[in-house]
Design an enzyme around this catalytic site. Structure first.
Site, PDB file in Angstrom:
ATOM      1  N   LYS A   1       8.450 -25.201   2.258  1.00  0.00           N
ATOM      2  CA  LYS A   1       9.775 -25.831   2.269  1.00  0.00           C
ATOM      3  C   LYS A   1       9.580 -27.343   2.269  1.00  0.00           C
ATOM      4  CE  LYS A   1      14.149 -25.037   2.032  1.00  0.00           C
ATOM      5  NZ  LYS A   1      14.687 -24.352   0.857  1.00  0.00           N
TER       6      LYS A   1
ATOM      7  N   SER B   1      17.299 -20.948  -2.679  1.00  0.00           N
ATOM      8  CA  SER B   1      17.677 -21.218  -1.290  1.00  0.00           C
ATOM      9  C   SER B   1      19.090 -20.690  -1.019  1.00  0.00           C
ATOM     10  CB  SER B   1      17.545 -22.713  -0.986  1.00  0.00           C
ATOM     11  OG  SER B   1      17.073 -22.916   0.331  1.00  0.00           O
TER      12      SER B   1
END
Length: 617
Positions: free
Chosen positions: A212, A412
């Protein structure tokens, strides 16, 4: 005496009120008069022009002139504001063209006996997701297969995006001083760690996921090895697809692509540095012609003094007026395009409440038997994503099938809103995954101290006074990190439940890592590989429909909005595309774009499902 003074004060107060009322009335009157003048001029101009209805004549050539960025949904611009901006000379330099309009026009032209050929103009086409380019390329291939009509393209210069479309033409012609620029895909960002340290800005990052890397620019001065590994994987998948599609369309080997500067330099030296001749020798183009030579070529060999040309917008306006008098069951299309924000947003962005409302509108419409959610989003607010997903659950409970069609990106938060649907379709080059979560807090206590500004006070609890002007209590940091970890656990739990996987299995392919659609299919994150129309046909199958209409579900306009849209509906502003930005302006625009996105993120608890890696160049 006191009474008199009070009386005088009241008189002065009344005088000011009266003056303000006059000024306010005058201001409103002037604005209304200006608006009426503009309206009269527009209506009068339309009436005076006496324009004949657009007619597609026999033996026509469709000029498919694509201007701006190809999008799933146009960003909303108030028609009156757009008209006034154009009247003041502030033309729109960031136009958009709908993918569905392009596909519909190509399909209509293939079956239209009045259209003899297709002339592509991609000179003003801007950066567009590869999946959208693939859909257009697929439509052009079908155009040639169905109709056997020729396709021609001419350009002064072809960017990588423009060339993908051009490659599907029967003939590619380039100006003798032009070039073809194919430089592959890359992901480069600016890193801010040292700059923030010099400014004494403290950035507190809370995240889960090895990959991430959205917040890496605030923590590092370079890209981490984990991010490089992940990015190289999906960028390589996209590049492989690009090379395969173009080489197939142009019927040459993939080795024709230059990936090393030494090889490119050697080829270029063989033609004495002539970029246009290099493109011709390398089979990127078929002919070199000046503007005048091309016009003569088209007139003599294509138009042959019989054919007429009709541009894309005119042809679209004609073909879109066609309607089916028979009322059929419907497939409802809900577009979720842009960053996901909390609350209500206009088209071009996703609002948790506004997009959920569109889904509810489709759920409550008895004529809509199935829904396709077209997702083109890097994600955003975790809370808003869940609000949208809640409505998807309500649709399923109502017994209506809902299918996701992923466009260029559905990562996401874009994946979160897709996860609970009945079926997920992605193109091979869709950017998806990025299953991870982060939060970020910036505090300026050291910056302010340098300026001689401090913050102090008292509170009834240790949580009181939580502010960007104060240092973050380490315990509060642990509270936030715990909440972020819970959010990640929710994310992988959701995916595990919907994809029939275990949490460890999801965690193994999650960790914020981005995948291409092709790889996501192999990993089980999507159900099918295909395009927009494939998802629509699947929705129809799920609903048991053989004959149906496709309708886009849109926000219902107020009477005022309807009036304004109708008033300016026939007004077509002059669209320009500024292709002469200096490199420094490109850098500045990139900074402003990223800053704007960070500034607008508004999750109520500061948790985000966002894929910054998905913006490629």
């Amino acid at each position: 005496m006191e009474h008199q003074l009070k009386k005088n004060k009241n008189w002065i107060k009344d005088l000011f009120k009266a003056c303000w009322g006059v000024l306010n009335f005058t201001r409103s009157a002037i604005l209304n008069i200006l608006f009426l003048i503009v309206a009269v001029l527009v209506i009068g101009g339309i009436a005076a022009s006496g324009e004949q209805p657009i007619i597609v004549e026999a033996n026509s050539v469709l000029k498919l002139d694509l201007v701006g960025e190809v999008v799933e949904e146009k960003t909303y611009i108030d028609p009156y504001s757009e008209f006034m901006a154009d009247a003041m000379g502030n033309n729109n330099d960031s136009p958009e063209v709908l993918l569905t309009d392009i596909l519909a026009s190509i399909k209509s032209a293939a079956n239209d006996n009045r259209i003899n050929a297709l002339l592509l103009d991609v000179s003003r086409l801007r950066g567009t997701g590869l999946s959208k380019l693939q859909e257009i390329g697929h439509a052009l291939k079908q155009f040639k297969q169905i109709s056997d009509k020729p396709i021609l393209v001419y350009g002064d210069y072809y960017s990588q995006t423009q060339y993908y479309i051009a490659a599907h033409a029967d003939e590619i012609i380039l100006h003798p001083m032009g070039a073809v620029a194919i430089d592959g895909f890359g992901r480069y960002r600016m890193y801010l760690k040292s700059a923030l340290e010099k400014l004494k800005v403290n950035t507190h990052i809370f995240r889960v996921g090895t990959y991430k890397s959205a917040v890496e620019p605030f923590l590092r001065d370079d890209m981490s090895e984990a991010a490089k590994t992940a990015n190289q994987q999906w960028l390589g998948d996209l590049w492989s697809e690009y090379k395969s599609d173009v080489s197939t369309a142009r019927q040459f080997e993939q080795s024709n692509f230059d990936e090393q500067l030494t090889g490119l330099l050697a080829k270029l030296k063989n033609v004495n540095g002539d970029l246009a001749q290099f493109a011709l020798t390398n089979s990127w183009v078929d002919k070199l012609m000046t503007h005048q030579e091309f016009e003569q070529y088209v007139d003599n060999q294509w138009l042959n003094q019989k054919n007429k040309t009709i541009n894309f917008n005119d042809y679209l306006s004609v073909t879109s007026q066609q309607f089916n008098p028979i009322e059929l069951d419907k497939i409802g299309i809900v577009v979720a395009k842009g960053t996901i924000y909390n609350g209500t947003r206009t088209p071009g962005d996703i609002g948790g409440d506004s997009t959920a409302k569109l889904l509810k509108q489709a759920r409550e419409d008895d004529q809509i038997k199935a829904i396709v959610l077209r997702v083109d989003s890097p994600g955003g607010s975790a809370f808003a994503s869940e609000v949208i997903r809640n409505e998807i659950e309500a649709i399923k409970q109502a017994g209506k099938p809902i299918i996701v069609s992923m466009s260029s990106m559905a990562a996401s938060g874009g994946y979160w809103i897709s996860a609970s649907t009945d079926e997920i379709w992605a193109s091979p080059t869709t950017i998806t995954g990025s299953i991870g979560i982060f939060g970020m807090l910036t505090t300026f206590e050291d910056t302010l101290t340098t300026l001689g500004v401090t913050t102090d006070g008292v509170g009834t609890t240790e949580m009181a006074g939580f502010s960007p002007t104060r240092a973050l209590n380490p315990a509060m940091g642990q509270v936030i990190q715990t909440a972020i970890e819970h959010g990640y656990d929710q994310f992988i739990g959701l995916v595990a439940q919907e994809r029939n996987m275990t949490k460890p299995e999801v965690d193994n392919i999650a960790q914020g890592r981005v995948w291409s659609g092709k790889k996501a299919f192999e990993l089980g994150l999507v159900d099918k590989l295909g395009f927009y129309q494939d998802a629509i046909e699947s929705a129809a199958d799920h609903a048991g429909l053989s004959d149906y209409q496709v309708t886009v579900v849109k926000k219902q306009l107020t009477p005022y909005q309807v009036f304004i849209n109708d008033l300016f509906a026939t007004y077509a502003p002059q669209i320009t595309v500024n292709q002469n930005n200096s490199p420094m302006m490109d850098v500045f625009n990139s900074i402003m774009k990223e800053t704007k996105t960070w500034a607008q993120l508004n999750d109520p608890v500061g948790m985000y499902l966002y894929c910054y890696e998905c913006d490629i160049n």
